[in-house]
Write an enzyme that holds these catalytic residues in place. Structure first.
Site, PDB file in Angstrom:
ATOM      1  N   GLU A   1       0.825  -1.212   0.000  1.00 43.92           N
ATOM      2  CA  GLU A   1       0.000   0.000   0.000  1.00 43.92           C
ATOM      3  C   GLU A   1       0.856   1.257   0.000  1.00 43.92           C
ATOM      4  OE1 GLU A   1      -2.704  -0.078   3.325  1.00 43.92           O
ATOM      5  OE2 GLU A   1      -3.959  -1.633   2.432  1.00 43.92           O
TER       6      GLU A   1
ATOM      7  N   GLU B   1      -6.112  -7.525  -0.202  1.00 45.22           N
ATOM      8  CA  GLU B   1      -6.370  -7.360   1.238  1.00 45.22           C
ATOM      9  C   GLU B   1      -7.691  -6.634   1.438  1.00 45.22           C
ATOM     10  OE1 GLU B   1      -3.083  -5.760   3.727  1.00 45.22           O
ATOM     11  OE2 GLU B   1      -4.642  -4.531   4.667  1.00 45.22           O
TER      12      GLU B   1
END
Ligand code: IDC
Length: 347
Positions: A185, A272
């Site tokens: 991320e 995720e």
């Protein structure tokens, strides 16, 4: 009844008892399945045996028969933090008792003895390799996740990333079940251009060993800005762009973005997601989670749930009071764990 009749009857009863105990897996030496699990599939019916090497075709993850194929399963928490869940029996439980076909190994780069922040790199690589070996033995797909978070910009640890992925792809070039996630991320204003420039070094490094490797690429703003990837995709094949959601934080507006990117033909992987707040904590929002997963299922978009841990936070699927590292009973799971396992079982 005479003596020999009694003996026969006794022998018959002992035989019967043996059969019952064996069937229940209660005799020593007998491999017991995860409790409540369906019988383990024969090796030739594992997910990898059935679907082989994956590729991205027509913006979809596709199996070796050319059919669209969806991966779904659990993400570990940071493996440096919760190494105990990287074990074969846990993965077997996730395959047979949770009905999942994929596991994501989250290797934090910058937090909690992360790979690039003081963690023992040799030990961490051993954990990743063990995880890949367990998944391989069980015929499950496995994602090696370079878990950029605190470091915000994947370029911060690019040198280590290049070295790591070169080593992993050399090891696993002949594995049909390994996928590479090159940055979890990127966040805090890191631009898509900056991620692209990182990807343009790491992707060729992996592809030098494994020219057809399936690679997952993170997107800006904690892997939410897939629209930027759709507007300006990378110039390689077999890529999937990641979208992450936490159901109590990211709702309609992010689903709309996903739908628009699907319409534009962007290959997406939800590597995720959480059922709760983006903090990994707070209340669960199963209504929003259902809306998300229904959308992903309709479009056969793959997903991994955060996280396989017993940390006292909502997103952990094991109850904090439970120290078992596999074969969990329903009451040893957290509310999140029970819900997501049920969801997987219905698939
Ligand atoms: C969280 C963990 C938490 C840990 C924290 C470290 O759940 O235990 O203290 O990381 O910063 C993400 C990240 C993932 C986060 C998760 C929840 O990829 O690492 O895990 N999350 O905050 N993106 C959105 C949410």
């Amino acid at each position: 009844m005479n003596i020999s009749g009694n003996k026969k009857q006794k022998g018959f009863l002992i035989g019967l008892l043996f059969l019952i105990l064996t069937a229940c897996g209660l005799l020593p030496g007998m491999p017991a399945n995860a409790l409540g699990a369906p019988p383990q599939p024969a090796p030739d019916s594992t997910p990898v045996a059935l679907h082989g090497r994956l590729k991205v075709e027509n913006a979809r993850l596709t199996d070796c028969h050319g059919e669209p194929f969806q991966l779904y399963g659990m993400s570990t928490h940071g493996i440096a933090w919760f190494p105990q869940y990287v074990n074969q029996d846990a993965f077997c439980t996730l395959r047979d008792d949770w009905n999942t076909n994929c596991i994501r190994l989250a290797l934090y780069t910058d937090e909690y003895n992360g790979y690039c922040s003081g963690g023992n790199q040799k030990e961490l690589k051993e954990l990743v390799k063990n995880g890949v070996d367990y998944a391989t033995g069980l015929g499950m797909y496995v994602i090696i996740d370079w878990h950029v978070l605190n470091d915000r910009d994947p370029n911060v640890h690019k040198t280590e990333a290049l070295e790591f992925f070169k080593e992993m792809s050399a090891l696993y070039k002949d594995h049909d079940n390994v996928l590479y996630e090159i940055c979890n991320e990127p966040n805090s204003g890191v631009s898509w251009d900056s991620i692209k420039s990182y990807a343009r070094e790491v992707i060729p490094a992996i592809r030098a060993n494994d020219k057809d490797a399936v690679i997952l690429v993170g997107t800006p703003t904690w892997s939410q800005d897939i629209d930027q990837a759709a507007a300006s995709p990378l110039e390689y094949d077999n890529l999937l762009y990641t979208l992450h959601f936490y159901a109590n934080t990211h709702t309609d507006w992010l689903r709309k973005r996903l739908e628009s990117c699907i319409a534009q033909g962007l290959p997406v992987f939800v590597s995720e997601f959480g059922t709760c707040d983006a903090s990994g904590n707070g209340g669960n929002n199963f209504d929003q989670t259902s809306q998300w997963l229904d959308l992903l299922d309709r479009n056969q978009i793959s997903y991994c749930c955060w996280s396989l841990a017993n940390k006292a936070e909502t997103s952990s699927v094991i109850d904090p009071s439970c120290n078992k590292t596999s074969r969990w009973e329903a009451e040893e799971l957290s509310e999140t764990g029970r819900w997501i396992r049920e969801y997987f079982l219905r698939k």
